[in-house]
Write a protein that holds these residues in place. Structure first.
Motif, mmCIF file in Angstrom:
data_model
loop_
_atom_site.group_PDB
_atom_site.id
_atom_site.type_symbol
_atom_site.label_atom_id
_atom_site.label_comp_id
_atom_site.label_asym_id
_atom_site.label_seq_id
_atom_site.Cartn_x
_atom_site.Cartn_y
_atom_site.Cartn_z
ATOM 1 N N ARG A 297 19.277 120.839 16.711
ATOM 2 C CA ARG A 297 20.656 121.068 17.154
ATOM 3 C C ARG A 297 21.023 120.092 18.258
ATOM 4 N NH1 ARG A 297 23.531 124.706 20.715
ATOM 5 N NH2 ARG A 297 25.527 125.330 19.776
ATOM 6 N N ARG A 298 20.109 119.884 19.199
ATOM 7 C CA ARG A 298 20.360 118.932 20.272
ATOM 8 C C ARG A 298 20.532 117.517 19.716
ATOM 9 N NH1 ARG A 298 19.314 118.894 25.974
ATOM 10 N NH2 ARG A 298 18.818 121.100 25.720
ATOM 11 N N GLU A 299 19.714 117.166 18.753
ATOM 12 C CA GLU A 299 19.819 115.831 18.143
ATOM 13 C C GLU A 299 21.176 115.621 17.498
ATOM 14 O OE1 GLU A 299 15.132 114.915 17.029
ATOM 15 O OE2 GLU A 299 16.452 115.871 15.557
ATOM 16 N N ARG A 300 21.716 116.667 16.888
ATOM 17 C CA ARG A 300 23.033 116.532 16.252
ATOM 18 C C ARG A 300 24.111 116.226 17.292
ATOM 19 N NH1 ARG A 300 21.033 120.855 13.043
ATOM 20 N NH2 ARG A 300 22.160 122.420 14.291
ATOM 21 N N PHE A 301 24.043 116.884 18.440
ATOM 22 C CA PHE A 301 25.013 116.609 19.493
ATOM 23 C C PHE A 301 24.830 115.209 20.072
ATOM 24 C CE2 PHE A 301 25.471 121.320 19.821
ATOM 25 C CZ PHE A 301 26.859 121.364 19.678
ATOM 26 N N ILE A 302 23.581 114.765 20.206
ATOM 27 C CA ILE A 302 23.315 113.418 20.709
ATOM 28 C C ILE A 302 23.935 112.382 19.777
ATOM 29 C CG2 ILE A 302 21.484 111.713 21.089
ATOM 30 C CD1 ILE A 302 19.743 113.992 22.138
ATOM 31 N N THR A 303 23.780 112.610 18.492
ATOM 32 C CA THR A 303 24.348 111.683 17.511
ATOM 33 C C THR A 303 25.869 111.736 17.538
ATOM 34 O OG1 THR A 303 22.422 111.940 16.069
ATOM 35 C CG2 THR A 303 24.443 111.085 15.067
ATOM 36 N N GLU A 304 26.425 112.944 17.552
ATOM 37 C CA GLU A 304 27.881 113.093 17.528
ATOM 38 C C GLU A 304 28.542 112.473 18.744
ATOM 39 O OE1 GLU A 304 31.156 116.730 17.724
ATOM 40 O OE2 GLU A 304 29.124 117.136 17.007
ATOM 41 N N LEU A 305 27.937 112.612 19.899
ATOM 42 C CA LEU A 305 28.525 112.098 21.138
ATOM 43 C C LEU A 305 28.108 110.655 21.434
ATOM 44 C CD1 LEU A 305 27.989 115.280 23.343
ATOM 45 C CD2 LEU A 305 30.132 114.474 22.307
ATOM 46 N N GLU A 306 27.301 110.077 20.545
ATOM 47 C CA GLU A 306 26.855 108.697 20.687
ATOM 48 C C GLU A 306 26.257 108.452 22.077
ATOM 49 O OE1 GLU A 306 30.169 106.223 19.745
ATOM 50 O OE2 GLU A 306 30.086 106.670 17.604
ATOM 51 N N ILE A 307 25.363 109.348 22.453
ATOM 52 C CA ILE A 307 24.750 109.267 23.786
ATOM 53 C C ILE A 307 23.740 108.153 23.880
ATOM 54 C CG2 ILE A 307 23.206 110.527 25.356
ATOM 55 C CD1 ILE A 307 24.674 113.078 24.529
ATOM 56 N N GLU A 308 22.982 107.946 22.824
ATOM 57 C CA GLU A 308 21.923 106.938 22.855
ATOM 58 C C GLU A 308 22.397 105.615 22.283
ATOM 59 O OE1 GLU A 308 18.195 110.091 22.484
ATOM 60 O OE2 GLU A 308 18.794 108.892 20.744
#
Length: 310
Positions: A297-308
Motif C-alpha cells: 500500500r505504501r509503495e502504491r502511494f510512493i508511485t502515485e505521488l512520484e516521491i522517488e
C-alpha cells in the motif's frame, strides 16, 4: 541467602534483573554492586578468561569489591563465581579459552607496538570505531533471549497502538523504530510526536498498548519517568537499554541490553541499530501477510505521488 546459587550465566542474568525489580526476596545489592554485577553478566567472555585484578581495573573497582560481590551472592569466593562463566561458555565453545586468550594477547601486542597495518591515522580511527561496534554487536548477541524476542515481537505486532520514546541522542533511534514499524503496521508513533508532553501522549493510550522506552547511561530522567508511568497505567513497556542495572528494567515486561562501549565521543549507536533492525524483522514475520499488504500500500502511494527519482 535462601534462593539457590545461580550456576549458569543465564541464571545470573535473571537474578540481576530480579534484584533490580525487587523480586529476589531478602537479597539486595547496593547500587554500585548491582551495576558491577550487571556489567559482569554482559561480558561473559572477559569474566571467564581475565584475572580478578584485570576485571576490577576494567570496571573501575577494587578486587575486594568483586570478592565481596561473589560472597554476597552465595559463592565461596570469586573463583567459584568465575567458574559459572567458564562452565557456561565451555558448553558453547570447546576452544573458547585459547582463542580468547590469543585475541587478548594479540590485541595487547598490537597496541603496544602501535601497529595499524600501515593505515593512515584517519582510516585507523574509523577502523577502530567499526571494530568496537562489532564487539558491541557480539556483546548483545551473546545474551539474547529467544523468549524475550518472541514476547516483544508479538506485543509489537498485536498491540492496538505502539509509541516509542527516546530523547537526546536516542531520539534518533526512536524515530528509526517509529518509521520502521510504521512501514508494516498502523497506529505507530513517537510518544511526544506533537510536542504536547508525556502526560498527553500517555493519556491517549490504553492498557495493552505498547511503549518502547530507550535510554542508556547517563539515563534521561524523563524517559525513565514515562516508562514507570506507562507500566503503572497497564501499558506494556519494552526497554532497549544498556545494562541490567538500568532504571528502565524495573517497569519493563521485556528488556534488551545493548553495549555501547566505544572510543566515540558519545554513546555508540551501531549495535542499537543492528538490534532494532532484527526486532523489526521479527515483527514483520509475526505480522506475515498484513505486513506485506502494508508495504505494498505504501509503495502504491510512493508511485502515485512520484516521491522517488532516479
Amino acid at each position: 541467602m535462601s534462593q539457590a546459587i545461580p550456576r549458569s550465566v543465564e541464571e545470573l542474568r535473571e537474578l540481576t534483573v530480579g534484584i533490580g525489580r525487587g523480586e529476589e526476596g531478602g537479597l539486595a545489592l547496593g547500587g554500585k554492586a548491582h551495576t558491577v554485577l550487571a556489567k559482569l553478566v554482559e561480558r561473559p567472555e572477559e569474566v571467564a578468561v581475565r584475572s580478578i585484578t584485570e576485571l576490577a581495573a576494567t570496571l573501575g573497582v577494587s578486587p575486594s569489591t568483586l570478592t565481596r560481590l561473589a560472597t554476597r551472592l552465595g559463592y565461596a569466593g570469586f573463583v567459584d563465581f568465575q567458574n559459572v562463566f567458564r562452565d557456561s561458555l565451555a558448553e558453547r565453545h570447546r576452544h573458547f579459552y585459547s582463542q580468547q586468550a590469543e585475541r587478548l594477547v594479540a590485541g595487547a601486542s598490537a597496541r603496544a607496538q602501535g601497529g595499524n597495518g600501515g593505515r593512515s591515522p584517519e582510516v585507523d580511527t574509523v577502523v577502530q570505531l567499526a571494530r568496537e561496534s562489532i564487539n558491541n554487536v557480539e556483546g548483545f548477541l551473546a545474551q539474547l533471549s529467544a523468549s524475550e524476542l518472541q514476547g516483544a515481537a508479538k506485543a509489537l505486532a498485536e498491540a492496538p497502538r505502539v509509541r516509542i520514546h527516546g530523547l537526546r541522542q536516542f531520539s534518533a533511534l526512536a524515530s528509526f523504530l517509529s518509521y520502521g514499524l510504521g512501514l508494516i503496521r498502523a497506529d505507530v508513533g513517537l510518544l511526544d510526536a506533537q510536542g504536547l508532553g508525556m502526560a498527553e501522549g500517555l493519556a491517549q493510550l490504553q492498557p495493552g498498548d505498547v511503549v518502547i522506552a530507550t535510554s542508556v547511561a547517563p539515563y534521561t530522567r524523563s524517559v525513565v519517568d514515562a516508562a514507570l508511568a506507562a507500566a503503572r497505567a497497564g501499558l506494556v513497556v519494552i526497554a532497549i537499554t544498556d545494562t541490567r542495572a538500568s532504571p528502565l528494567v524495573q517497569p519493563a515486561q521485556h528488556a534488551f541490553f545493548i553495549p555501547h562501549e566505544s572510543s566515540f565521543f558519545s554513546n555508540s549507536m551501531g549495535a542499537y541499530l543492528v538490534f532494532c533492525e532484527g526486532l523489526l524483522n521479527l515483527v514483520a514475520t509475526h505480522l506475515g501477510a498484513s505486513a506485506l499488504q502494508a508495504l505494498e500500500r505504501r509503495e502504491r502511494f510512493i508511485t502515485e505521488l512520484e516521491i522517488e527519482t532516479g
